[in-house]
Every structure is written in C-alpha cells, then in structure tokens.
Design a protein around this motif. Sequence first.
Motif, short mmCIF file in Angstrom:
data_model
loop_
_atom_site.label_atom_id
_atom_site.label_comp_id
_atom_site.label_asym_id
_atom_site.label_seq_id
_atom_site.Cartn_x
_atom_site.Cartn_y
_atom_site.Cartn_z
N THR A 183 -16.98 -4.91 46.94
CA THR A 183 -17.74 -4.77 45.69
C THR A 183 -18.94 -3.78 46.14
N ASP A 184 -19.96 -3.39 45.15
CA ASP A 184 -20.93 -2.61 45.15
C ASP A 184 -22.37 -3.45 45.38
N PHE A 185 -22.06 -4.52 45.08
CA PHE A 185 -23.12 -5.72 45.17
C PHE A 185 -23.40 -6.22 46.35
N LEU B 274 -17.71 -9.82 39.16
CA LEU B 274 -19.15 -9.70 38.91
C LEU B 274 -19.65 -8.69 37.94
N PRO B 275 -19.06 -7.59 37.73
CA PRO B 275 -19.45 -6.57 37.03
C PRO B 275 -19.50 -7.09 35.62
N LYS B 276 -18.65 -8.04 35.18
CA LYS B 276 -18.62 -8.28 33.83
C LYS B 276 -19.53 -9.45 33.64
N ASP C 94 -27.00 -7.29 36.89
CA ASP C 94 -27.98 -6.56 37.59
C ASP C 94 -29.11 -7.50 37.48
N GLU C 95 -29.65 -8.02 36.75
CA GLU C 95 -30.87 -9.01 36.61
C GLU C 95 -30.70 -9.73 37.72
N LEU C 96 -29.52 -10.69 37.35
CA LEU C 96 -29.10 -11.70 38.47
C LEU C 96 -29.32 -11.56 39.90
N MET C 97 -28.82 -10.18 40.30
CA MET C 97 -28.76 -10.01 41.80
C MET C 97 -30.25 -9.81 42.31
N GLY C 98 -31.09 -9.65 41.42
CA GLY C 98 -32.55 -9.66 41.86
C GLY C 98 -33.04 -11.02 41.87
N LEU C 99 -32.16 -12.07 41.43
CA LEU C 99 -32.88 -13.56 41.48
C LEU C 99 -32.33 -14.27 42.42
N ILE C 100 -30.99 -13.87 43.10
CA ILE C 100 -30.60 -14.94 44.06
C ILE C 100 -29.60 -14.02 45.05
N GLN C 101 -29.47 -14.63 46.18
CA GLN C 101 -28.37 -14.00 47.16
C GLN C 101 -26.98 -14.64 46.91
#
Length: 189
Positions: A139-141, A112-114, A119-126
């Motif tokens: 993961t830190d996500f 995921l970090p790659k 970072d934007e994607l994490m704000g768009l979806i679970q």
Amino acid sequence: MKKVGLLGGTFDPPHIGHLMIAEEAYTQLALDEIWFIPSYEPPHKEKTTTDVSQRINMVEEAIADNDHFFLDTIEVDRLGKSYTFDTIKLLNEKYSDIMFYFIIGADMVEYLPKWYRIDELMGLIQFVGVKRPDYVLKTDFPIIGLNIPIMDISSTMIRERVKKDQSIKYLVTPSVLRVIKEFHLYESN
C-alpha cells in the motif's frame, strides 16, 4: 499518552483468531488496551442476521478473562452503517489523551483506497495491517505491518460449521460456544 488498539468487526461470532490478533497487537505494539468495536451495519458487508445484542454478548463473553480487552459500542449506539471515519473522529474528540491504532486484516489493506474519506482518516489514526500468507501487505498508505501466527479461521466458516452441525470447539472460546448453543445461533432450522 495512552495507546489503544481498536479492533472492529461484525463479530458474528467472535473467534479465537480475533483474540489472537488483538493479543499480538497488544504485545508487539506495547499498547495499553485493545477495544473491540462491534459494528451495527458494516458498509462493506451484507447486513448480519444475528441480533446486535447477541453479538455484543458474545464479544463480552470472549474478552471477559483478559484485563486489557474492552468492549466499546460506539458504532452500535449510532445505528446504521458504520464508517470508520465517523467512528475515529468521535473517538478522537472524546479521548484527546489517547493515541489510537486501528487494526485491520491484510485483506482490508488493499481496499483502503475505496474507504470513505480515507485521506482524512489517515491523518486521524495509525493503521495496523495484520499480515497473512495469502495477501501482500502492499500500500502507499503509512501502515504498520504486524506478523502473527497463521490461523485460518473466519466467522463465516464457524457459522457454516454450526449450520452443518459440525464442532466449533477450540475455534471460539467456551463461553462464546455456550452462547451459540444456548440461543441456537447459526443453526439451519
């Protein structure tokens, strides 16, 4: 608000492991639907040699008997490399009344970090990470971990078995097996 799980992949071919993951996510997360999203060209894999129309056909056949599984060709329609960020952005714009859950395997969680614009994607979806015994879901996500029955099946393994003229019965649905045989997919000659 409607809750929809998204399961993306090349689906070359779709197998019972994909279906089981989708059904488990549907049940455990109390989702309304699962959408299968075949990629035209995934950014993290080599280009598939199976024609996209055949892969779509196999997904349609695989999910035909499940009333909460659907096919979405958003990535195929767009052509080129399929970045999750672009797909999710388009889906959120088109369906503002749906909460999406993106289902990925534990092996993908570590990458995921790659991912493109993660970072934007994490704000768009679970994100939902499907746990596997050989991967630690670390993961830190903010990811929902999902336990599913262990099933060690891959599309690569299925293609190799067909190439060696070995049985894939019970690894894919009977309808997907018919498509593979009818169109001589994955055969060595």
